[in-house]
Design a protein around this motif. Sequence first.
Motif, mmCIF file in Angstrom:
data_model
loop_
_atom_site.group_PDB
_atom_site.id
_atom_site.type_symbol
_atom_site.label_atom_id
_atom_site.label_comp_id
_atom_site.label_asym_id
_atom_site.label_seq_id
_atom_site.Cartn_x
_atom_site.Cartn_y
_atom_site.Cartn_z
ATOM 1 N N HIS A 143 -12.239 -33.539 19.422
ATOM 2 C CA HIS A 143 -12.522 -34.028 18.079
ATOM 3 C C HIS A 143 -11.199 -34.246 17.351
ATOM 4 N N ASN A 144 -11.156 -35.217 16.467
ATOM 5 C CA ASN A 144 -9.918 -35.521 15.756
ATOM 6 C C ASN A 144 -9.470 -34.375 14.862
ATOM 7 N N THR A 145 -10.417 -33.742 14.211
ATOM 8 C CA THR A 145 -10.114 -32.628 13.330
ATOM 9 C C THR A 145 -10.949 -31.440 13.760
ATOM 10 N N ILE A 146 -10.349 -30.243 13.687
ATOM 11 C CA ILE A 146 -11.050 -29.051 14.160
ATOM 12 C C ILE A 146 -10.978 -27.951 13.102
ATOM 13 N N VAL A 147 -11.854 -26.966 13.272
ATOM 14 C CA VAL A 147 -11.845 -25.782 12.406
ATOM 15 C C VAL A 147 -11.352 -24.597 13.223
ATOM 16 N N ILE A 148 -10.402 -23.869 12.676
ATOM 17 C CA ILE A 148 -9.829 -22.695 13.325
ATOM 18 C C ILE A 148 -10.247 -21.465 12.530
ATOM 19 N N THR A 149 -10.930 -20.541 13.203
ATOM 20 C CA THR A 149 -11.381 -19.309 12.549
ATOM 21 C C THR A 149 -10.538 -18.146 13.056
ATOM 22 N N ARG A 150 -9.856 -17.508 12.142
ATOM 23 C CA ARG A 150 -8.972 -16.385 12.471
ATOM 24 C C ARG A 150 -9.687 -15.085 12.112
ATOM 25 N N TYR A 151 -9.868 -14.230 13.093
ATOM 26 C CA TYR A 151 -10.604 -12.988 12.902
ATOM 27 C C TYR A 151 -9.667 -11.860 12.473
ATOM 28 N N PRO A 152 -10.216 -10.854 11.785
ATOM 29 C CA PRO A 152 -9.389 -9.703 11.394
ATOM 30 C C PRO A 152 -8.775 -9.064 12.640
ATOM 31 N N TYR A 153 -7.551 -8.619 12.523
ATOM 32 C CA TYR A 153 -6.900 -8.031 13.685
ATOM 33 C C TYR A 153 -6.186 -6.746 13.282
ATOM 34 N N GLY A 154 -5.912 -5.921 14.291
ATOM 35 C CA GLY A 154 -5.236 -4.652 14.063
ATOM 36 C C GLY A 154 -5.617 -3.674 15.147
ATOM 37 N N PRO A 155 -4.970 -2.521 15.170
ATOM 38 C CA PRO A 155 -5.201 -1.552 16.246
ATOM 39 C C PRO A 155 -6.619 -0.988 16.271
ATOM 40 N N ASP A 156 -7.334 -1.042 15.146
ATOM 41 C CA ASP A 156 -8.689 -0.486 15.100
ATOM 42 C C ASP A 156 -9.775 -1.536 15.291
ATOM 43 N N THR A 157 -9.390 -2.757 15.569
ATOM 44 C CA THR A 157 -10.357 -3.847 15.713
ATOM 45 C C THR A 157 -10.928 -3.859 17.124
ATOM 46 N N ASP A 158 -12.275 -3.850 17.220
ATOM 47 C CA ASP A 158 -12.878 -3.867 18.556
ATOM 48 C C ASP A 158 -13.211 -5.276 19.031
ATOM 49 N N GLY A 159 -13.137 -6.262 18.132
ATOM 50 C CA GLY A 159 -13.356 -7.647 18.532
ATOM 51 C C GLY A 159 -14.795 -8.004 18.829
ATOM 52 N N GLU A 160 -15.749 -7.162 18.416
ATOM 53 C CA GLU A 160 -17.152 -7.384 18.765
ATOM 54 C C GLU A 160 -17.682 -8.708 18.215
ATOM 55 N N GLU A 161 -17.428 -8.969 16.935
ATOM 56 C CA GLU A 161 -17.932 -10.200 16.322
ATOM 57 C C GLU A 161 -17.281 -11.424 16.944
ATOM 58 N N PHE A 162 -15.986 -11.329 17.232
ATOM 59 C CA PHE A 162 -15.239 -12.415 17.866
ATOM 60 C C PHE A 162 -15.832 -12.754 19.230
ATOM 61 N N PHE A 163 -16.007 -11.726 20.052
ATOM 62 C CA PHE A 163 -16.529 -11.974 21.393
ATOM 63 C C PHE A 163 -17.957 -12.503 21.348
ATOM 64 N N THR A 164 -18.777 -11.947 20.462
ATOM 65 C CA THR A 164 -20.168 -12.399 20.357
ATOM 66 C C THR A 164 -20.231 -13.871 19.977
ATOM 67 N N GLN A 165 -19.365 -14.292 19.041
ATOM 68 C CA GLN A 165 -19.336 -15.702 18.639
ATOM 69 C C GLN A 165 -19.022 -16.600 19.833
ATOM 70 N N ILE A 166 -18.037 -16.216 20.629
ATOM 71 C CA ILE A 166 -17.673 -17.008 21.801
ATOM 72 C C ILE A 166 -18.803 -17.016 22.826
ATOM 73 N N GLU A 167 -19.354 -15.840 23.093
ATOM 74 C CA GLU A 167 -20.416 -15.737 24.096
ATOM 75 C C GLU A 167 -21.633 -16.578 23.715
ATOM 76 N N MET A 168 -21.999 -16.525 22.442
ATOM 77 C CA MET A 168 -23.171 -17.275 22.010
ATOM 78 C C MET A 168 -22.914 -18.776 21.992
ATOM 79 N N LEU A 169 -21.786 -19.185 21.404
ATOM 80 C CA LEU A 169 -21.499 -20.622 21.313
ATOM 81 C C LEU A 169 -21.304 -21.250 22.693
#
Length: 349
Positions: free
Chosen positions: A75-101
């Motif tokens: 696509h010519n233009t894209i949306v970039i979503t940056r998730y919260p990060y840090g040592p206590d982040t488990d990435g659950e929402e990030f991974f779920t978004q990728i898995e579902m999409l």
Amino acid sequence: MFNLQAEKLEYLSQKLEHLKICLSDIKLATDNFSEACKIASLNGLTLYRAEVDHFDIENHPSIEGKNAGDHPKIHNTIVITRYPYGPDTDGEEFFTQIEMLSSVKHPNIVTLLGYCVEGFEMIIVTENVSNGYLSDYLEKVNSMHILTWEKRLKICIDVAHALRYIHYEMENQKAILNCDISSYNIGLDENLKAKISNFGFSVFISPNQEALYSNRSFGNIYYIDPEYEKTGMLKRESDVYSFGVVLFEILCGRMAGDQIYKESDKRLAPLARQRFCMGTLEDMIDPILKDEIGENNFVLNGGPNKDSLHTYIEIAHKCVAETQDQRPTMEVVIRELEKAIFIQVSLCS
């Protein structure tokens, strides 16, 4: 490295390696996550809009050996979503978004174009929704003039089709409960076609499974199924309730969290149910729409025909029924919304 579970990283590397994008490319595209590229911040997520020609996808080393069709259409233009990060982040929402999409393919669901996992960064790249999000219009009264009654109905039907798809029509013996339907998560493309954009709280169920129990906190409080809040039981009808709240937002021209509802000490859905039973719901309708309804069912400037409006209100009211077993399936919702738009178009043509 943040605490994203090893098996999930393994899943990304094995199944979706062809979608991996370098952090340096993303930084280049967003001018190092500049404010100029930023389009929204919500619940810890930051969204940016960028031009895709910053990405050298055709020569990207992560897709060497892949077939040309393995990577989504560019696509010519894209949306970039940056998730919260840090040592206590488990990435659950990030991974779920990728898995579902990566498991869905539907014209009313945004397309996953890529992802990035580097250092503490967790980033997802999706197709652009050039007309923003439904919430953008509901939060700005003047913007609602753009959305005629017919356009509003089409947006509702688009979302309803996406929900029917994830509830009943997916392949590989899967179904999905979105668990976070709201106006914040409904994007609008250049033709105002609606696309569900967020699956970060979603869960898989089997096609013949009616419910599952969860103690997780899902989504925005104004859209949450009250029976789920009480019992922890998630069903397809939980998404139907959330969608019903969106239907009333579109009807009333205000977000569910608008101050006017807070002052009434009720959430939008319970207030709409009360007004429906009292016969005073029309007092809540968006003034922009009411200004366009003439006497004796005349329609002005694309405003709603009264029969179309009443058909819409009836199904919206059923969607926000207090208990799950009183709510319709998305098949029924689509049928009634299509009836509403048929009345509108046929009587106004």
